[in-house]
Design an enzyme around this catalytic site. Sequence first.
Site, short mmCIF file in Angstrom:
data_model
loop_
_atom_site.label_atom_id
_atom_site.label_comp_id
_atom_site.label_asym_id
_atom_site.label_seq_id
_atom_site.Cartn_x
_atom_site.Cartn_y
_atom_site.Cartn_z
N ARG A 99 94.05 18.73 -27.76
CA ARG A 99 92.92 18.74 -26.82
C ARG A 99 92.51 20.17 -26.55
O ARG A 99 93.35 21.03 -26.28
CB ARG A 99 93.27 18.04 -25.51
N ASP A 145 88.43 13.67 -13.44
CA ASP A 145 87.36 14.61 -13.07
C ASP A 145 86.12 13.90 -12.57
O ASP A 145 85.39 14.43 -11.74
CB ASP A 145 87.04 15.52 -14.25
N ARG A 157 93.46 7.74 -17.80
CA ARG A 157 93.83 7.39 -16.43
C ARG A 157 94.96 8.28 -15.93
O ARG A 157 95.83 8.69 -16.69
CB ARG A 157 94.31 5.93 -16.36
N GLU A 180 83.71 13.37 -18.92
CA GLU A 180 84.52 13.45 -17.70
C GLU A 180 83.70 13.41 -16.41
O GLU A 180 83.99 12.62 -15.52
CB GLU A 180 85.36 14.73 -17.73
N ARG A 187 91.80 21.72 -10.57
CA ARG A 187 92.06 20.54 -11.39
C ARG A 187 92.17 19.30 -10.51
O ARG A 187 92.52 19.37 -9.34
CB ARG A 187 93.35 20.73 -12.19
N HIS A 240 100.71 16.03 -18.12
CA HIS A 240 100.07 16.38 -16.85
C HIS A 240 101.13 16.50 -15.76
O HIS A 240 101.99 15.63 -15.62
CB HIS A 240 99.03 15.32 -16.47
#
Length: 973
Positions: free
Chosen positions: A453, A600, A638, A563, A769, A163
Amino acid sequence: MQLSASQRPSFRLSQDLRTGPANFLSGLRDDDSLLRQVFFSILRHHHPNLAAKVDVIYALSQAWCTSQSDNDFELMVKYVGDLKPEERILVASSFSHMLNLHNLTEEVNSSQIGRAVRLGEMDSPTRDTNHSLLKLTTVNGFTPQQVYDTLCSQTVELVLTAHPTQALRASLLKKYAIVRRELDTLHSKRMSEYEKIETLEAIRAAVQAAWRTDEIRRSKPTPQDEMRSGLSYFSTVIFDVVPVFHRRIDTALEKLGLPRLPLDRALFKFGSWMGGDRDGNPNVTAETTRDVVVLARLEAVNVYFRQVEGLMFDLSIWRCSPEMKELAERLAAAESRDAARVAEERKRRNYVDFWAPIPPTEPFRVVLAHMRDRLYNTRQVLHQCLIHSNMSVRGALEEAGAYVDIEDMARPLKLMYDSLMSTGDESVANARLLDLLRQIRTFGLCMMALDIRQESTRHTEVMDAVTTYLGLGSYASWDEPKRLAFLLGELQGKRPLMPPGMDMSPDVKEVVRTFRSLSELPGDSLGAYIISMAKTASDVLAVVLLQRETGVRPALRVVPLFETLDDLQNAPGTMTTLLGNDWYRGHINGVQECMIGYSDSGKDAGRLAAAWALYETQEKLVEVASGCGVRLVLFHGRGGTVGRGGGPTHMAIRSQPSGTINGHLRVTVQGEIIEQQFGEKEVCFRTLDLYTSAVLEAALDPPPAPAQEWRDLMSLLASESCDMYRSVVYRTPEFYDYFMQSTAASELGRLNIGSRPSSRKSGGIETLRAIPWIFAWTQQRLHLPVWLGIGEALEVAIDKGYGPVLQDMYANWPFFTSTLDLVEMVLAKADSRLSAFYERTLVDTALAPLGQRLRELLAKTQQNILIVVRKSVLLEGNTPSQMSTPNLDEKIRLRSPYVAPLNVLQALSLQGLRKFRDGGDVEYNPADPEIIDLLSRDPHKKGEGAQHPFVSAMDDCLMITIKGIAAGMQNTG
């Protein structure tokens, strides 16, 4: 560098540790002053006039941060605003570097505290495993054997993600690591005056190299780059720290009269999303996934090769057990018999024979030499796999007789260990050989297993293509019962479903290619298959079926990720349907993993409502699984910031609902948090210690269930806060325009801090996002996603007479304590005055009332938080979940004078860029050759078609301020 006597650092810390945290705080200030002096000496050397201006700006910023006077603020704004564009770049860079250097002083400070705790010279600010062992046996009444059995059965899996929240380039991180190491040496080592000067020179060299390094990434990293960056933490830190940590646990157990940890047990496993997370990232393809798997295996083989070579020097022992002797003789005979063939094969492959034969009188070396040669062969095959993308990785390794199964390494090493123990050579056995056994159990042959994913609708598209092609109708239009009946029927049948030559769209083809690529990779390199935006049982079963159809063996465990708020609330029903099916329960062998998303859900409903939904969902999922006879493993998604579920490790785990961890924790480690938790060996050790301690206590001493009155009040707070949050974010028409105008949200995509886009698709807040959503508000200093809605919810509860109940909840319920403490910490970093400056500089005047309202809501939240936590000012004293960062308020104060000028520069840069792009007239033609060179560090800004120099200057200034403010806030996204 020549420093005067007054400029040289104080070395009191190493002599006065017993005076406690106050002395550490003094040392923090001394270190901050030292590194600032070093930096200014370099700045004066390269840019003397600019250094004087930076000095003035720092003084003005300090004055405002102390007084909070509007006059002092306007003086700073006026001075910064008068800078030339090229000066703004260098001023921004100066403050960004000083912030990063200051952060190093905090890291060294934490290391000093950790060292003092281990020496018994001060109490630990947080729990560690040794304290937990003593507490559980002396306070909680567990027998040492009960604690031992629990510890031996627990596992923590840390999953490093790609990320995009690490704003610093790797090249700068490495230079700062040198500064951190040398600064720590000043405190922890007795040194002569010459050694001190040499250490200061090393610091100066690293700081100067950092200053002369372009801090801006000029192109986006690829997923392969992200994997290489992640792997660097293993080769430099994690791989070496893991066995040291296990040794410390062994020592703590010995004090309780307990044996070592079993050799086949690993307290930690590591996973990765780098190159496997294709959710909304078009840059992650089947080829990408294959590449990162090979890269990770190469890293594992390389570190094992070095370890085995080292052991060959240690184990020159001739005495051994009969079993060890038999193995050595067998391998020596085989080596002799195959010598000609091996020589010919090496010649054919152009390998070089570096090693002389080992005599059979050294049995350990004979076996280790065989392992070394096989590791060498494995490395060569993996290199070939990188070169030839059409090779099956699994097939190539098996064909070459390379290492594929970690047990092939573990068995001879365990035999060596048992042999040494049987011959009385325990000390030799429990040295480097024991460490290697611990390492192979932790890292395997993959170093970190790769999760895959993908978003749930992509699998629906594949199934729809199949059913449509076969004339069975449109899977996408079927309701859930019909989908379930079809999927279960196919899973329980034996016919192949996917016909060769089926027409596929590009998106469908890529999903299928990914599954087929997984079938050609070593099974131990793959972890879980994560389904983002999972909503139904059919989402899970579709992936199970697609794995079977594409030959993925062994199949990856399929993990639904819940989410949004609705998905979390519907998750228990979804899992009841799934786990209630006999076939599926048999398929999973009694263990189901579910992932819950903090990011999210917070963006969807606000932090408080999301936190309560996550809490209740965990409880209900465990209850559903238990009722079906299934053990549930929860995977916590997290982020680094509070807005995305981040926070101090120990308290975050201890505040989870009772019975939801049960000895197995899986959690993501994202972005800049990877550097914060694993960037240095002392810090890495502390990270492992915190996780181990917290999971052990969660299993044996879970928090009590909250009273029903607390639950009812929490539900009220969640409902009120969610309604308020959504009314502002989603139901205020002008909010999106205010957000885009007052923040750098639209510019964050050009920061090149990650390989994936900032939005899943074009649109409003809904499509953005969670990371850039948090990142943008963090930069603007309002930190809105963390607190919006909480102040109003608390006000409603207080007005209804629940004030004393709220205070009781805060004092006695770890979940509520940690939730409010983290919000309080973020509120202390918020700054209404700076946020108002962004608005004044960037936002249409018609939107100003909304900004004023948001700042009023911020003030209300601060006021009501203080009522509940019973404080007069934010961060007054240390509460339990803030103990991991003692003197946090002072640390924030030390950082503030560095951050404020960056905020002003960022707003002015955004203003200049937007004015220019809107057709504003800008006359700016820098003549200084050095400035022209400065503005053309980006190759895309040179030559024909190059940007206007003003745009180039403001663009660079903006990017630098984003990185600098991220360093100042110490969490980005």
